[in-house]
Scaffold this active site. Structure first.
Site, PDB file in Angstrom:
ATOM      1  N   ILE A  62       0.865  -1.173   0.000  1.00 31.54           N
ATOM      2  CA  ILE A  62       0.000   0.000   0.000  1.00 31.54           C
ATOM      3  C   ILE A  62       0.903   1.225   0.000  1.00 31.54           C
ATOM      4  CG2 ILE A  62      -1.743   1.269   1.305  1.00 31.54           C
ATOM      5  CD1 ILE A  62      -2.474  -1.629   2.425  1.00 31.54           C
ATOM      6  N   HIS A 119      10.103   5.837  -1.890  1.00 29.26           N
ATOM      7  CA  HIS A 119       8.652   5.962  -1.842  1.00 29.26           C
ATOM      8  C   HIS A 119       8.127   5.015  -0.761  1.00 29.26           C
ATOM      9  CE1 HIS A 119       4.999   7.131  -4.436  1.00 29.26           C
ATOM     10  NE2 HIS A 119       4.521   6.619  -3.302  1.00 29.26           N
ATOM     11  N   PHE A 120       7.726   5.594   0.347  1.00 27.24           N
ATOM     12  CA  PHE A 120       7.240   4.795   1.475  1.00 27.24           C
ATOM     13  C   PHE A 120       6.051   3.934   1.064  1.00 27.24           C
ATOM     14  CE2 PHE A 120       4.321   4.298   5.083  1.00 27.24           C
ATOM     15  CZ  PHE A 120       5.128   3.540   5.906  1.00 27.24           C
ATOM     16  N   HIS A 121       6.076   2.682   1.510  1.00 25.21           N
ATOM     17  CA  HIS A 121       4.961   1.768   1.262  1.00 25.21           C
ATOM     18  C   HIS A 121       4.926   0.714   2.368  1.00 25.21           C
ATOM     19  CE1 HIS A 121       8.518   0.140  -0.774  1.00 25.21           C
ATOM     20  NE2 HIS A 121       8.002  -1.066  -0.592  1.00 25.21           N
ATOM     21  N   LEU A 122       3.737   0.198   2.612  1.00 28.39           N
ATOM     22  CA  LEU A 122       3.523  -0.856   3.593  1.00 28.39           C
ATOM     23  C   LEU A 122       3.400  -2.200   2.888  1.00 28.39           C
ATOM     24  CD1 LEU A 122       0.704   0.872   5.689  1.00 28.39           C
ATOM     25  CD2 LEU A 122       3.087   0.548   6.390  1.00 28.39           C
TER      26      LEU A 122
END
Length: 161
Positions: A62, A119-122
Site C-alpha cells: 500500500i 517511496h514509502f509503502h507498507l
C-alpha cells in the site's frame, strides 16, 4: 541431479538492478490499468497493489500516490487512507484466502531492505501454517502456489468499491 537446485529466475531482474531506470515504481503504477499493474484498490490518496515478487500468495503493498520517502513525510490524510486500505485488504484476504496470520511492515531506506527506497509503502503478507515449509531455509526459494493474475482477480473482485 536436476532436482538439487530450484530456480527462481524471475527474481534475477529485480535483484540485479537496484535502481529503476524508468523512475519510481509507485509513482508510475497508478497511470496503468488495474489489470496491467495488479492494483487491487484505488483510494483518493493511496492505492493497494499486489507485489510482483511475493513472499506468499496475496502479498500486497500500500502506497500513497504522492512520492514521499518516510511515513513522517506523509500528510495525516495520506497516513489515514493507507491504514484504511490496509484494513480493506485484510478483510478481503481473510474472506477469500483464510490465512492463519499476517506479517506487515515497511522497509525505510535501502540499508533496511527497501526495494523502492524513495517511496514509502507498507507490506501486507498473508501467512499460513507451514506456508514456507523447508523451501526458504533449505532451498533458498519461496513457493507461491497461485498465479499473480489469479490472485489479483480474486482480490479485485472482492474488494469493496
Amino acid at each position: 541431479m536436476p532436482w538439487d537446485t530450484l530456480w527462481a529466475g524471475w527474481r534475477s531482474e529485480y535483484v540485479s538492478s537496484p535502481d529503476d531506470p524508468e523512475g519510481c515504481l509507485f509513482c508510475r503504477l497508478p497511470s496503468g490499468s488495474d489489470t496491467e499493474t495488479l492494483i487491487v484498490e484505488r483510494g483518493t490518496l493511496s492505492f493497494a497493489v499486489l507485489n510482483r515478487y511475493p513472499y506468499t500468495t496475496g502479498h500486497l503493498m500500500i502506497a500513497a500516490y504522492r512520492h514521499a520517502a518516510r511515513p513522517t513525510d506523509l500528510t495525516h490524510d495520506e497516513q489515514t487512507e493507507m491504514w484504511v486500505l490496509l484494513d480493506h485488504a485484510m478483510h478481503t484476504i481473510d474472506e477469500i484466502m483464510h490465512p492463519d496470520g499476517y506479517n506487515m511492515g515497511a522497509n525505510i531506506g535501502r540499508v533496511a531492505g527497501a526495494g523502492v527506497p524513495g517511496h514509502f509503502h507498507l507490506h501486507l503478507v498473508p501467512r499460513w501454517s507451514g506456508d514456507a515449509n523447508f523451501m526458504t531455509t533449505v532451498g533458498g526459494t519461496r513457493v507461491v502456489p497461485e498465479d499473480l493474475e489469479v490472485t489479483w482477480r480474486r482480490l479485485w473482485e472482492s474488494t469493496p468499491r
